[in-house]
Design an enzyme around this catalytic site. Structure first.
Site, short mmCIF file in Angstrom:
data_model
loop_
_atom_site.label_atom_id
_atom_site.label_comp_id
_atom_site.label_asym_id
_atom_site.label_seq_id
_atom_site.Cartn_x
_atom_site.Cartn_y
_atom_site.Cartn_z
N SER A 149 0.88 -1.22 -0.05
CA SER A 149 -0.09 0.13 0.06
C SER A 149 0.85 1.31 0.13
O SER A 149 1.98 1.29 0.63
CB SER A 149 -0.79 -0.01 1.31
OG SER A 149 -1.62 1.20 1.45
N TYR A 162 -2.63 -1.31 9.95
CA TYR A 162 -2.59 -1.77 8.51
C TYR A 162 -1.38 -1.59 7.95
O TYR A 162 -0.71 -2.31 6.91
CB TYR A 162 -3.77 -1.24 7.91
CG TYR A 162 -3.85 -1.26 6.24
CD1 TYR A 162 -4.19 -2.63 5.92
CD2 TYR A 162 -3.39 -0.36 5.38
CE1 TYR A 162 -4.28 -2.81 4.52
CE2 TYR A 162 -3.55 -0.46 4.07
CZ TYR A 162 -3.86 -1.90 3.44
OH TYR A 162 -4.05 -2.03 2.32
#
Length: 255
Positions: A149, A162
């Site tokens: 990400s 995350y």
């Protein structure tokens, strides 16, 4: 095009979003695609149907990640179906796409131990042991593609757990690339940015406008934008790329 004819692929979390788009692209290139899903059988079967509609081959395999025995369950189902369809258990392409996330994040002060552990179990532990299990089936020329990400490069305090798991995935890529290069297996990371996965937030024009402004192209990414990058890494054209971090954020990280 048929750059992946004769190849087999597993895309985790491919019943929707980037995973679905990737499975479709790989199928279009000729690969036999295992469509992994956790619980939504109908969505997984829809992905399979879309691949077959394009003339490709696919099958669904179910396993919830982040629970005891997850990798074993997934691998058994995958190996059996590969054996039934090809006579072998060879897996040429592994895309670690499945992930635990939240649309808006969680304030740092509200992160519980259970939430933290769940993120790591799905996003870091499962890919680690899935690769470990798959090594017996990956041939020379194999491909491992880990989905990270853009949040490993920009700060968002509501996405700390995350982002930490995606940092772990990038380390997995780096060290596996060195380990597996003598076997002719490449390992790379693709990092999407804001991508329209069909979630409700993408139906709110003012929110979409703001998200689009973060990209150098002034638009929100589409799943196909990222899937094409992943598919390229799965082909022979990417044979000289390993241990790489590919920014597929649409220029979001340019500042």
């Amino acid at each position: 095009m048929s750059r992946l004819t004769g190849k087999t692929a597993l895309v985790t979390g491919s019943s929707r979003g980037i995973g679905r788009a990737t499975a479709i692209r790989l199928g279009r290139e000729g690969a036999l695609v295992a469509v992994h899903y956790a619980a939504n059988t109908a969505a997984a079967e829809e992905t399979v149907a879309l691949i077959e509609k394009d003339g490709g081959q696919a099958f669904a395999v179910q396993a919830e990640l982040g629970v005891p025995g997850d990798v074993h369950t997934l691998s058994l189902g995958l190996e059996q179906q590969l054996k039934d369809r090809t006579g072998e258990t060879t897996l040429d392409i592994l895309v670690n796409n499945a992930g635990e996330t939240t649309a808006t994040g969680i304030p740092f002060e509200e992160v519980t131990g259970a939430v933290f552990d769940r993120f790591f179990a799905v996003n870091a532990r499962a890919p680690f042991f899935l690769v470990q299990r798959a090594l017996a089936h990956l041939p020379a020329g194999g491909r491992i593609i880990n989905i990270s990400s853009g949040l490993t490069r920009v700060a968002n305090p509501d996405q700390i757990p995350y982002a930490m798991t995606k940092g772990a995935i990038e380390q997995l890529t780096l060290h596996l690339a060195r380990l597996l290069a003598p076997r002719g297996i490449t390992v790379n990371t693709v990092a999407p940015g804001i991508t329209d996965n069909g979630g409700p937030v993408f139906d709110i024009p003012e929110v979409v406008k703001h998200m689009a402004s973060l990209s150098a192209f002034d638009r929100v990414g589409q799943t196909g934008d990222v899937a094409d990058v992943i598919t390229f890494l799965a082909t022979d054209e990417a044979r000289w790329i390993t241990g790489a971090f590919l920014d597929a954020t649409g220029g979001t990280l340019l500042g």
